[in-house]
Design a protein around this motif. Sequence first.
Motif, PDB file in Angstrom:
ATOM      1  N   PRO A   1      51.439 -72.965-121.722  1.00  0.00           N
ATOM      2  CA  PRO A   1      51.926 -74.200-122.351  1.00  0.00           C
ATOM      3  C   PRO A   1      50.846 -75.267-122.440  1.00  0.00           C
ATOM      4  N   ILE A   2      50.975 -76.112-123.451  1.00  0.00           N
ATOM      5  CA  ILE A   2      50.140 -77.312-123.563  1.00  0.00           C
ATOM      6  C   ILE A   2      51.026 -78.494-123.178  1.00  0.00           C
ATOM      7  N   ILE A   3      50.636 -79.201-122.125  1.00  0.00           N
ATOM      8  CA  ILE A   3      51.461 -80.284-121.593  1.00  0.00           C
ATOM      9  C   ILE A   3      50.668 -81.590-121.654  1.00  0.00           C
ATOM     10  N   ARG A   4      51.301 -82.625-122.164  1.00  0.00           N
ATOM     11  CA  ARG A   4      50.653 -83.934-122.275  1.00  0.00           C
ATOM     12  C   ARG A   4      51.533 -84.985-121.614  1.00  0.00           C
ATOM     13  N   TYR A   5      50.874 -85.806-120.795  1.00  0.00           N
ATOM     14  CA  TYR A   5      51.586 -86.856-120.068  1.00  0.00           C
ATOM     15  C   TYR A   5      51.232 -88.213-120.643  1.00  0.00           C
ATOM     16  N   TYR A   6      52.263 -89.010-120.908  1.00  0.00           N
ATOM     17  CA  TYR A   6      52.106 -90.378-121.376  1.00  0.00           C
ATOM     18  C   TYR A   6      52.808 -91.287-120.357  1.00  0.00           C
ATOM     19  N   PRO A   7      52.552 -92.575-120.387  1.00  0.00           N
ATOM     20  CA  PRO A   7      53.136 -93.478-119.380  1.00  0.00           C
ATOM     21  C   PRO A   7      54.657 -93.372-119.239  1.00  0.00           C
ATOM     22  N   SER A   8      55.340 -93.078-120.332  1.00  0.00           N
ATOM     23  CA  SER A   8      56.808 -93.044-120.243  1.00  0.00           C
ATOM     24  C   SER A   8      57.410 -91.763-120.826  1.00  0.00           C
ATOM     25  N   SER A   9      56.619 -90.735-121.098  1.00  0.00           N
ATOM     26  CA  SER A   9      57.154 -89.499-121.661  1.00  0.00           C
ATOM     27  C   SER A   9      56.271 -88.303-121.311  1.00  0.00           C
ATOM     28  N   LEU A  10      56.814 -87.123-121.511  1.00  0.00           N
ATOM     29  CA  LEU A  10      56.083 -85.891-121.271  1.00  0.00           C
ATOM     30  C   LEU A  10      56.302 -84.975-122.462  1.00  0.00           C
ATOM     31  N   GLY A  11      55.212 -84.494-123.035  1.00  0.00           N
ATOM     32  CA  GLY A  11      55.288 -83.583-124.175  1.00  0.00           C
ATOM     33  C   GLY A  11      54.887 -82.174-123.768  1.00  0.00           C
ATOM     34  N   ILE A  12      55.634 -81.176-124.232  1.00  0.00           N
ATOM     35  CA  ILE A  12      55.389 -79.781-123.869  1.00  0.00           C
ATOM     36  C   ILE A  12      55.395 -78.940-125.136  1.00  0.00           C
ATOM     37  N   GLU A  13      54.327 -78.154-125.330  1.00  0.00           N
ATOM     38  CA  GLU A  13      54.244 -77.238-126.465  1.00  0.00           C
ATOM     39  C   GLU A  13      54.253 -75.805-125.939  1.00  0.00           C
ATOM     40  N   LEU A  14      55.204 -75.018-126.453  1.00  0.00           N
ATOM     41  CA  LEU A  14      55.380 -73.642-125.986  1.00  0.00           C
ATOM     42  C   LEU A  14      55.432 -72.691-127.182  1.00  0.00           C
ATOM     43  N   GLU A  15      55.105 -71.428-126.916  1.00  0.00           N
ATOM     44  CA  GLU A  15      55.187 -70.402-127.958  1.00  0.00           C
ATOM     45  C   GLU A  15      55.829 -69.140-127.392  1.00  0.00           C
ATOM     46  N   ASN A  16      56.593 -68.460-128.274  1.00  0.00           N
ATOM     47  CA  ASN A  16      57.038 -67.106-127.954  1.00  0.00           C
ATOM     48  C   ASN A  16      56.702 -66.213-129.145  1.00  0.00           C
ATOM     49  N   ALA A  17      57.164 -64.986-129.154  1.00  0.00           N
ATOM     50  CA  ALA A  17      56.788 -64.048-130.209  1.00  0.00           C
ATOM     51  C   ALA A  17      57.311 -64.445-131.583  1.00  0.00           C
ATOM     52  N   GLN A  18      58.356 -65.292-131.602  1.00  0.00           N
ATOM     53  CA  GLN A  18      58.974 -65.657-132.869  1.00  0.00           C
ATOM     54  C   GLN A  18      58.500 -67.000-133.436  1.00  0.00           C
ATOM     55  N   GLY A  19      58.075 -67.931-132.568  1.00  0.00           N
ATOM     56  CA  GLY A  19      57.713 -69.236-133.102  1.00  0.00           C
ATOM     57  C   GLY A  19      57.191 -70.202-132.057  1.00  0.00           C
ATOM     58  N   GLU A  20      57.161 -71.478-132.453  1.00  0.00           N
ATOM     59  CA  GLU A  20      56.608 -72.545-131.612  1.00  0.00           C
ATOM     60  C   GLU A  20      57.687 -73.564-131.282  1.00  0.00           C
ATOM     61  N   LEU A  21      57.646 -74.054-130.058  1.00  0.00           N
ATOM     62  CA  LEU A  21      58.626 -75.010-129.566  1.00  0.00           C
ATOM     63  C   LEU A  21      57.920 -76.267-129.074  1.00  0.00           C
ATOM     64  N   ILE A  22      58.406 -77.412-129.542  1.00  0.00           N
ATOM     65  CA  ILE A  22      57.872 -78.706-129.096  1.00  0.00           C
ATOM     66  C   ILE A  22      58.991 -79.458-128.384  1.00  0.00           C
ATOM     67  N   LEU A  23      58.734 -79.858-127.146  1.00  0.00           N
ATOM     68  CA  LEU A  23      59.700 -80.604-126.346  1.00  0.00           C
ATOM     69  C   LEU A  23      59.143 -81.981-126.032  1.00  0.00           C
ATOM     70  N   SER A  24      60.002 -82.973-126.072  1.00  0.00           N
ATOM     71  CA  SER A  24      59.614 -84.336-125.718  1.00  0.00           C
ATOM     72  C   SER A  24      60.635 -84.904-124.750  1.00  0.00           C
ATOM     73  N   LEU A  25      60.174 -85.251-123.554  1.00  0.00           N
ATOM     74  CA  LEU A  25      61.041 -85.812-122.517  1.00  0.00           C
ATOM     75  C   LEU A  25      60.807 -87.312-122.471  1.00  0.00           C
ATOM     76  N   GLY A  26      61.803 -88.074-122.917  1.00  0.00           N
ATOM     77  CA  GLY A  26      61.691 -89.526-122.923  1.00  0.00           C
ATOM     78  C   GLY A  26      62.075 -90.128-121.588  1.00  0.00           C
ATOM     79  N   SER A  27      61.585 -91.341-121.334  1.00  0.00           N
ATOM     80  CA  SER A  27      61.860 -92.042-120.057  1.00  0.00           C
ATOM     81  C   SER A  27      61.554 -91.129-118.883  1.00  0.00           C
ATOM     82  N   PHE A  28      60.381 -90.522-118.937  1.00  0.00           N
ATOM     83  CA  PHE A  28      60.010 -89.525-117.932  1.00  0.00           C
ATOM     84  C   PHE A  28      59.750 -90.186-116.578  1.00  0.00           C
ATOM     85  N   THR A  29      60.430 -89.679-115.552  1.00  0.00           N
ATOM     86  CA  THR A  29      60.264 -90.218-114.195  1.00  0.00           C
ATOM     87  C   THR A  29      59.999 -89.128-113.164  1.00  0.00           C
ATOM     88  N   GLY A  30      59.732 -87.914-113.648  1.00  0.00           N
ATOM     89  CA  GLY A  30      59.444 -86.839-112.706  1.00  0.00           C
ATOM     90  C   GLY A  30      60.592 -85.867-112.566  1.00  0.00           C
TER      91      GLY A  30
END
Length: 286
Positions: free
Chosen positions: A179-208
């Motif tokens: 995975p490619i994971i990016r941390y911002y002051p108030s969110s966490l972004g996660i990029e994932l892949e499987n055999a069929q495609g790509e998934l982008i996740l965004s966690l808002g108000s990230f507190t752990g």
Amino acid sequence: MKILFKNVIKKFLLFSAGVLLFSCTNKDELEQLTKEKTEVWKSNQAPIITLDENTDTLTFESYGENGKLTIKMKYTGEWRSPLIETGRVTYQKTTVGSTVPVEYNLLPGRWSSVLQMNMTDFTSQIMKAEFQVSLKKSTSGSSPESPEVLHITNGKLFGHYTVIPKVIKEEVWISSKKPIIRYYPSSLGIELENAQGELILSLGSFTGVKKYTFPINLFGIYSTNKTGELSLFDFSPKGECMVEITSWDPVTKKVKGRFNLYLVNSITEEYLNYTGGEFEGVAEGN
């Protein structure tokens, strides 16, 4: 004598003209009756109602005194639907002395063909509706007594409906890349892949460490390109969409988590239910 003969001839001509006029009138009326007719729909049993969630198609099968009428329409939830836009109507009408039913289809251009939903009880799965339709005879070589155009009025539909549930493809998520994971002051972004495609996740108000759910503080999109065409899947509120952060180190930015996602393609109406997804890595960023 001549005057008497003239009067007889005059009366005969008037009588003949009257008979001819009467015959023509009856003929015209008969032709008009065979061309167009209006019937009040009288059903002799409860309709068969089916709602197909895969295509959002609502089907009514109603049996009347003279045949079977079928209405298929796109279910939009609106209370009044012009059938010329959203529906297909067929009527198989039985006639006296014939074993082959006469078939009618929706008459083009008639906006008066409508179905009105009066009540839908989703808990008890009961529907109540009214309809009126204008139909055109489509069976060739049918009985001459059957009209070319048939207007059916005062149709009433009431009964339980059966739901054909959506076909859902269920899979366990297996990542094909780190995975490619990016941390911002108030969110966490996660990029994932499987055999069929790509998934982008965004966690808002990230507190752990905690559970993030859609649509409160979880957003994202899943894209596939299996057949050369890009397909986009959004999160669906009909199923569970959540990411749970099980481990988070604010100093090293090392993170670990798991997820379940219920996705829908709004164009093809295809559903995907991914479970058992996991990720682990070190987030980039401050």
